[in-house]
Scaffold this motif. Structure first.
Motif, PDB file in Angstrom:
ATOM      1  N   ALA A   1      48.255  26.334  20.644  1.00  0.00           N
ATOM      2  CA  ALA A   1      47.904  27.546  21.402  1.00  0.00           C
ATOM      3  C   ALA A   1      49.139  28.415  21.615  1.00  0.00           C
ATOM      4  CB  ALA A   1      47.281  27.168  22.741  1.00  0.00           C
ATOM      5  N   VAL A   2      50.230  27.798  22.011  1.00  0.00           N
ATOM      6  CA  VAL A   2      51.466  28.559  22.267  1.00  0.00           C
ATOM      7  C   VAL A   2      52.008  29.170  20.977  1.00  0.00           C
ATOM      8  CG1 VAL A   2      53.873  28.348  23.004  1.00  0.00           C
ATOM      9  CG2 VAL A   2      52.070  27.269  24.339  1.00  0.00           C
ATOM     10  N   LEU A   3      51.825  28.470  19.864  1.00  0.00           N
ATOM     11  CA  LEU A   3      52.274  29.000  18.575  1.00  0.00           C
ATOM     12  C   LEU A   3      51.259  29.951  17.950  1.00  0.00           C
ATOM     13  CD1 LEU A   3      53.809  25.801  16.930  1.00  0.00           C
ATOM     14  CD2 LEU A   3      55.000  27.660  18.079  1.00  0.00           C
ATOM     15  N   ASN A   4      50.126  30.158  18.624  1.00  0.00           N
ATOM     16  CA  ASN A   4      49.045  31.008  18.114  1.00  0.00           C
ATOM     17  C   ASN A   4      48.579  30.526  16.746  1.00  0.00           C
ATOM     18  OD1 ASN A   4      47.153  33.038  18.158  1.00  0.00           O
ATOM     19  ND2 ASN A   4      48.568  34.677  17.604  1.00  0.00           N
ATOM     20  N   ARG A   5      48.288  29.241  16.679  1.00  0.00           N
ATOM     21  CA  ARG A   5      47.846  28.633  15.422  1.00  0.00           C
ATOM     22  C   ARG A   5      46.431  28.063  15.552  1.00  0.00           C
ATOM     23  NH1 ARG A   5      51.707  31.109  14.017  1.00  0.00           N
ATOM     24  NH2 ARG A   5      53.409  30.417  12.671  1.00  0.00           N
TER      25      ARG A   5
ATOM     26  N   MET B   1      50.945  27.189  30.057  1.00  0.00           N
ATOM     27  CA  MET B   1      51.496  25.860  29.803  1.00  0.00           C
ATOM     28  C   MET B   1      52.766  25.578  30.599  1.00  0.00           C
ATOM     29  SD  MET B   1      49.149  24.830  27.906  1.00  0.00           S
ATOM     30  CE  MET B   1      47.874  25.493  26.835  1.00  0.00           C
ATOM     31  N   GLU B   2      53.379  26.627  31.140  1.00  0.00           N
ATOM     32  CA  GLU B   2      54.620  26.441  31.898  1.00  0.00           C
ATOM     33  C   GLU B   2      54.435  26.680  33.399  1.00  0.00           C
ATOM     34  OE1 GLU B   2      57.512  29.013  30.149  1.00  0.00           O
ATOM     35  OE2 GLU B   2      57.829  27.712  28.404  1.00  0.00           O
ATOM     36  N   ILE B   3      53.200  26.933  33.831  1.00  0.00           N
ATOM     37  CA  ILE B   3      52.963  27.309  35.225  1.00  0.00           C
ATOM     38  C   ILE B   3      53.381  26.212  36.198  1.00  0.00           C
ATOM     39  CG2 ILE B   3      50.595  26.455  35.512  1.00  0.00           C
ATOM     40  CD1 ILE B   3      51.785  29.961  36.523  1.00  0.00           C
ATOM     41  N   HIS B   4      53.277  24.952  35.780  1.00  0.00           N
ATOM     42  CA  HIS B   4      53.622  23.828  36.669  1.00  0.00           C
ATOM     43  C   HIS B   4      55.092  23.850  37.066  1.00  0.00           C
ATOM     44  CE1 HIS B   4      54.842  22.412  32.700  1.00  0.00           C
ATOM     45  NE2 HIS B   4      55.627  21.543  33.316  1.00  0.00           N
ATOM     46  N   SER B   5      55.948  24.323  36.160  1.00  0.00           N
ATOM     47  CA  SER B   5      57.388  24.302  36.419  1.00  0.00           C
ATOM     48  C   SER B   5      57.810  25.306  37.492  1.00  0.00           C
ATOM     49  CB  SER B   5      58.168  24.572  35.123  1.00  0.00           C
ATOM     50  OG  SER B   5      57.844  25.853  34.603  1.00  0.00           O
ATOM     51  N   SER B   6      56.956  26.313  37.754  1.00  0.00           N
ATOM     52  CA  SER B   6      57.293  27.329  38.752  1.00  0.00           C
ATOM     53  C   SER B   6      56.757  26.994  40.138  1.00  0.00           C
ATOM     54  CB  SER B   6      56.742  28.690  38.314  1.00  0.00           C
ATOM     55  OG  SER B   6      55.327  28.668  38.268  1.00  0.00           O
ATOM     56  N   MET B   7      56.008  25.902  40.241  1.00  0.00           N
ATOM     57  CA  MET B   7      55.426  25.511  41.519  1.00  0.00           C
ATOM     58  C   MET B   7      56.410  24.704  42.356  1.00  0.00           C
ATOM     59  SD  MET B   7      52.373  26.741  41.706  1.00  0.00           S
ATOM     60  CE  MET B   7      51.181  27.541  40.622  1.00  0.00           C
ATOM     61  N   ASP B   8      56.337  24.891  43.661  1.00  0.00           N
ATOM     62  CA  ASP B   8      57.202  24.154  44.590  1.00  0.00           C
ATOM     63  C   ASP B   8      56.583  22.779  44.860  1.00  0.00           C
ATOM     64  OD1 ASP B   8      59.171  23.466  46.379  1.00  0.00           O
ATOM     65  OD2 ASP B   8      58.330  24.596  48.062  1.00  0.00           O
ATOM     66  N   LEU B   9      56.750  21.896  43.882  1.00  0.00           N
ATOM     67  CA  LEU B   9      56.148  20.573  43.950  1.00  0.00           C
ATOM     68  C   LEU B   9      57.169  19.507  43.568  1.00  0.00           C
ATOM     69  CD1 LEU B   9      52.845  21.406  42.015  1.00  0.00           C
ATOM     70  CD2 LEU B   9      53.028  21.093  44.494  1.00  0.00           C
ATOM     71  N   GLY B  10      56.846  18.282  43.913  1.00  0.00           N
ATOM     72  CA  GLY B  10      57.688  17.173  43.509  1.00  0.00           C
ATOM     73  C   GLY B  10      57.500  16.856  42.041  1.00  0.00           C
ATOM     74  N   LYS B  11      58.335  15.961  41.513  1.00  0.00           N
ATOM     75  CA  LYS B  11      58.282  15.619  40.094  1.00  0.00           C
ATOM     76  C   LYS B  11      56.927  15.043  39.706  1.00  0.00           C
ATOM     77  CE  LYS B  11      60.657  12.865  36.573  1.00  0.00           C
ATOM     78  NZ  LYS B  11      61.775  11.920  36.296  1.00  0.00           N
ATOM     79  N   ARG B  12      56.402  14.124  40.518  1.00  0.00           N
ATOM     80  CA  ARG B  12      55.115  13.501  40.208  1.00  0.00           C
ATOM     81  C   ARG B  12      53.989  14.527  40.249  1.00  0.00           C
ATOM     82  NH1 ARG B  12      51.976   8.403  43.159  1.00  0.00           N
ATOM     83  NH2 ARG B  12      49.999   9.476  43.368  1.00  0.00           N
ATOM     84  N   GLU B  13      53.991  15.394  41.255  1.00  0.00           N
ATOM     85  CA  GLU B  13      52.941  16.400  41.375  1.00  0.00           C
ATOM     86  C   GLU B  13      52.978  17.387  40.207  1.00  0.00           C
ATOM     87  OE1 GLU B  13      54.909  15.493  43.882  1.00  0.00           O
ATOM     88  OE2 GLU B  13      53.415  14.376  45.056  1.00  0.00           O
ATOM     89  N   LYS B  14      54.189  17.762  39.779  1.00  0.00           N
ATOM     90  CA  LYS B  14      54.309  18.672  38.637  1.00  0.00           C
ATOM     91  C   LYS B  14      53.777  18.025  37.367  1.00  0.00           C
ATOM     92  CE  LYS B  14      58.153  21.652  40.030  1.00  0.00           C
ATOM     93  NZ  LYS B  14      59.510  22.143  39.699  1.00  0.00           N
ATOM     94  N   GLU B  15      54.041  16.731  37.204  1.00  0.00           N
ATOM     95  CA  GLU B  15      53.555  16.022  36.024  1.00  0.00           C
ATOM     96  C   GLU B  15      52.030  15.964  36.005  1.00  0.00           C
ATOM     97  OE1 GLU B  15      53.946  11.597  33.946  1.00  0.00           O
ATOM     98  OE2 GLU B  15      55.419  12.241  35.432  1.00  0.00           O
TER      99      GLU B  15
END
Length: 205
Positions: free
Chosen positions: A59-63, A127-141
């Protein structure tokens, strides 16, 4: 229309506007086809199945075979409109971030996970939205996997509409995201003590 001439038969290279074959034109064509491969790397979810991770990567590569990409390959399509909402173009960025259906799915996921409303402008943003959230490592995963599964399920709904004429229902998409997410997280991660009732209340508890 077929025309005849007295000239000799010849080969023409279609990879360049000059129709002249050269190593330079082949290299240029290959590089055009690989645009984004090096700069749009998707981090895979450790607990989501391979099929969902591969979907996210493509999806990210538009394939993916959207109407946009089929037309680029000179394949005739009946309509270029989004099959989910009928108001936008059938591109992967629209399907995952601009479509009314996907917007409602992300809204419900935001409420379910008790995070700020998800807004995105492209599949890469999703696909990168989780990395911008103020969450712990486990919650982001966990959120990362949910987003990938959600994207894959939205794409599946689009294909069911296209090939089987099954109407799209937000509640069906959300039900599958929750059920499959619970099943895969419980059995494919170290979080083996996951409880269904807790998961339904808040996936990031």
């Amino acid at each position: 229309m077929v025309g005849w001439s007295n000239s000799n038969d010849s080969w023409r290279w279609l990879g360049d506007h000059s129709r002249v074959y050269s190593v330079k034109s082949v290299r240029k064509k290959l590089m055009e086809d690989r645009v984004g491969v090096g700069c749009n790397v998707v981090r895979w979810s450790r607990w989501a199945p391979i099929k969902c991770n591969i979907f996210a990567w493509r999806a990210v590569l538009n394939r993916l075979p959207t109407s946009e990409m089929l037309i680029k390959r000179n394949i005739n399509v009946e309509s270029t409109l989004c099959l989910l909402c009928g108001s936008g173009e059938d591109t992967i960025d629209h399907i995952l971030s601009g479509c009314l259906v996907s917007s409602l799915v992300w809204q419900q996921i935001s409420v379910w996970c008790r995070i700020p409303q998800i807004f995105a402008f492209s599949s890469k943003d999703i696909m990168e939205i989780h990395s911008s959230m103020d969450l712990g490592k486990r919650e982001k995963e966990i959120l990362h996997g949910i987003i990938i599964i959600g994207s894959w399920r939205i794409w599946k709904a689009r294909n069911l509409k296209l090939f089987e004429e099954i109407e799209v229902k937000i509640e069906d998409i959300m039900r599958d995201i929750k059920a499959l997410g619970f099943l895969w997280l419980k059995n494919r991660s170290k979080i083996g003590d996951l409880v269904w009732d807790n998961w339904c209340r808040n996936a990031l508890m």
